[in-house]
Design an enzyme around this catalytic site. Structure first.
Site, PDB file in Angstrom:
ATOM      1  N   ARG A 157      11.569 -13.073  11.127  1.00 44.08           N
ATOM      2  CA  ARG A 157      10.284 -13.705  10.849  1.00 44.08           C
ATOM      3  C   ARG A 157       9.916 -13.436   9.389  1.00 44.08           C
ATOM      4  NH1 ARG A 157       4.301 -11.607  11.789  1.00 44.08           N
ATOM      5  NH2 ARG A 157       3.226 -13.515  11.170  1.00 44.08           N
ATOM      6  N   HIS A 204       0.421 -16.196   5.233  1.00 47.15           N
ATOM      7  CA  HIS A 204       0.289 -14.761   5.479  1.00 47.15           C
ATOM      8  C   HIS A 204      -0.528 -14.150   4.344  1.00 47.15           C
ATOM      9  CE1 HIS A 204       2.224 -11.119   7.567  1.00 47.15           C
ATOM     10  NE2 HIS A 204       1.315 -10.643   6.732  1.00 47.15           N
ATOM     11  N   GLU A 206       4.625  -8.616  15.320  1.00 46.48           N
ATOM     12  CA  GLU A 206       4.612  -7.394  14.499  1.00 46.48           C
ATOM     13  C   GLU A 206       4.294  -6.202  15.380  1.00 46.48           C
ATOM     14  OE1 GLU A 206       2.194  -7.228  10.958  1.00 46.48           O
ATOM     15  OE2 GLU A 206       2.674  -9.307  10.426  1.00 46.48           O
ATOM     16  N   ASN A 211       0.393  -9.459  17.085  1.00 47.92           N
ATOM     17  CA  ASN A 211       0.622  -8.267  16.269  1.00 47.92           C
ATOM     18  C   ASN A 211      -0.164  -7.124  16.889  1.00 47.92           C
ATOM     19  OD1 ASN A 211       2.012  -9.959  14.574  1.00 47.92           O
ATOM     20  ND2 ASN A 211       0.629  -9.754  12.831  1.00 47.92           N
ATOM     21  N   GLU A 253      -2.741 -13.357  11.485  1.00 45.27           N
ATOM     22  CA  GLU A 253      -3.910 -12.475  11.547  1.00 45.27           C
ATOM     23  C   GLU A 253      -5.160 -13.060  10.906  1.00 45.27           C
ATOM     24  OE1 GLU A 253      -1.490  -8.217  11.639  1.00 45.27           O
ATOM     25  OE2 GLU A 253      -2.573  -8.784   9.809  1.00 45.27           O
ATOM     26  N   TYR A 285      -0.596  -2.821  16.872  1.00 43.61           N
ATOM     27  CA  TYR A 285      -0.256  -1.550  16.248  1.00 43.61           C
ATOM     28  C   TYR A 285      -0.892  -0.361  16.959  1.00 43.61           C
ATOM     29  CZ  TYR A 285       1.845  -3.967  12.267  1.00 43.61           C
ATOM     30  OH  TYR A 285       2.656  -4.747  11.476  1.00 43.61           O
TER      31      TYR A 285
END
Length: 530
Positions: free
Chosen positions: A139, A184, A437, A368, A229, A370
């Site tokens: 990606r 992005h 991600e 994504n 995002e 985290y």
């Protein structure tokens, strides 16, 4: 809410505290019952360790130990963070070029992405790393201002188009699927001069840019992501102004940014479906980021509130059956706007036309993830008025037992990934999810055992969710190489490969985690040791 790992950890502490007293009994001349007690305690301690209780960042396995045969493993990067060549071959400036050049003190090490890992000139080094890892997909993002230096079709730059043609061709020649993100963070500077994402003109500007990409690369690219995002670049760029373009209008411009992003995404989706999908055979989605939330009092309503204000503000309009923004946000922000003396809500309202256009406008949800937080209702108003924080009206916190990365916001909470995947399954009719991600930051050490712990536990969360019926098609680790980490510059490292930023050749060196990830990709199983 106490997790299984919390309970195990507390049990381990309690058991370890018993050992000295047993040892003291032995020294004083213990009997056989005390000896048997000591052996039991030690044996139980060894058992807990074998179960992972003594290890930070652990998640127990549930169900099948093997990933599905068609599950795709990959890695991710972003144009501004790795390419460099900021003005090479006709590329125009982006808002991140402007920001780092004008405000070096805003970056922790006063650096920029002007050269970064120099992937614009050294993609073959990235390709070698990709081949070594044996990933299924890669990606990467395309820099809008490398294709259209001013953001407009009138500035079309063939050298920029050729660069990405070269990248795509080399990936396919090595049987690596290109997964392309169109945007992005790096908005062309000229687009921002007329308002950027706070101006509805952006919708048409982005569609024209997207069509250029479909026409040039759609014969080979089969997985497209429109935006990466949106919550972050809207909240940070048009809300609190911590990111470029540094528009400080919290609770107003950040919501406009989200609204125009959703419309640009949906318009692009329908343009692709009507003009390209039938002949090119691809699919298109959007990447959203979110934490998962836990409640210490098992309050499901407050957890749902956090999820709607986080993931839901962008996911609900696209993936819910009803469309539009989450009801809780419509009510809260409408009421707050009225209290502020406004004649209409600060949250834009989708008219029936746009509600229908946006709803269902994605073939998959890119996620994504985290980290996570605990959540509760705020004890006092948060943030400035107006703002997203004030509207949300919640406090968040961490668990002191969570393992922390170099980044002060990043904690290892794998059960949060499992939780958010199940939330998506239940809330959005089990839409296909690509994890686009997921990663860990450190100081850049080559023996990066904590990254491996994070990788292992989060892939276990993915596998657990798959075994529990979640439709997950891919996992993408952030990041392939160490890169420019926005306001943190090069002080936080996320790569599976280190980059020698002091060398003109920018040599890439595999970390221990690269070998571990390769082992998972090849075996389609998660090794228990590393």
């Amino acid at each position: 809410m106490r997790t299984e790992s919390d309970i195990k950890q507390n049990s381990l502490i309690n058991v370890s505290q018993q050992i000295p007293s047993v040892s003291a009994d032995l020294q004083a001349g213990c009997d056989m019952s005390n000896l048997r007690s000591m052996f039991f305690v030690v044996g139980f301690l060894v058992y807990l360790i074998s179960q992972g209780a003594a290890e930070p960042c652990f998640l127990a396995a549930k169900g099948s130990p093997t990933f599905p045969a068609n599950f795709s493993f990959g890695v991710a990067t972003a144009a501004y963070q790795i390419e460099g060549g900021w003005n090479a071959d006709g590329k125009g400036p982006s808002i991140w070029d402007d920001f780092t050049h004008k405000n070096p003190d805003k970056i922790r090490d006063k650096s920029s992405g002007d050269v970064a890992a120099d992937s614009y000139h050294r993609f073959d080094q990235d390709l070698q790393a990709l081949k070594e890892l044996k990933v299924d997909h890669y990606r990467f993002s395309i820099a809008w201002s490398r294709i259209y230096p001013t953001g407009d079709i009138s500035s079309k730059n063939q050298k920029g188009i050729d660069y990405y043609n070269n990248v795509i061709d080399k990936l396919i020649a090595n049987r690596i699927e290109p997964v392309v993100t169109m945007f992005h963070y790096d908005l062309p500077s000229e687009v921002q001069k007329i308002g950027g994402f706070a101006n509805s003109l952006l919708v048409n500007q982005f569609v024209v840019y997207a069509i250029e990409l479909f026409e040039n690369y759609g014969d080979r690219v089969k997985t497209w992501i429109t935006f990466n995002e949106p919550y972050d670049y809207c909240q940070n760029g048009y809300g609190d102004a911590s990111y470029p373009p540094q528009v400080y209008a919290p609770g107003v411009a950040d919501y406009l940014c989200i609204d125009n992003t959703l419309k640009a995404h949906a318009a692009t989706y329908h343009s692709y479906k009507s003009r390209f999908a039938k002949t090119q055979g691809g699919r298109l989605g959007i990447t959203l980021d979110s934490r998962f939330f836990f409640s210490r009092t098992n309050d499901e309503d407050i957890v749902d509130r956090g999820m709607q204000y986080g993931l839901g503000i962008l996911a609900h309009p696209i993936f819910s059956k009803s469309g539009g923004y989450p009801d809780i946000m419509i009510m809260d922000i409408g009421a707050n706007s009225q209290k502020e003396g406004r004649i209409r809500s600060r949250l834009p309202s989708f008219k029936n036309k746009w509600r229908d256009i946006v709803r269902g406008s994605a073939d998959f949800l890119g996620l994504n993830y985290y980290s996570s937080r605990y959540i509760k209702r705020a004890s006092k108003p948060n943030g400035v008025s107006p703002s997203w924080e004030r509207d949300m009206d919640c406090d968040t916190s961490i668990d002191s037992n969570w393992l922390r990365a170099k980044s002060d916001w990043l904690y290892c909470v794998p059960e949060g990934l499992e939780g958010i995947l199940k939330f998506i399954r239940d809330e959005y009719d089990n839409v296909e999810v690509m994890i686009t991600e997921n990663g860990w930051s450190d100081d850049g050490e080559l023996i990066d055992d904590n990254r491996i712990r994070y990788l292992r536990s989060h892939l276990q969360a993915v596998l657990n969710a798959i075994n529990d019926g979640c439709k997950i098609s891919a996992y993408t680790h952030w990041s392939l190489i160490d890169n420019f980490e926005w306001l943190k510059g090069y002080t936080e490292k996320f790569g599976l490969y280190a980059v020698n930023m002091s060398s003109p050749n920018r040599e890439r060196t595999a970390k221990k985690s690269a070998g571990y990830y390769k082992q998972i990709i090849e075996s389609r199983k998660i090794p228990s040791i590393f």
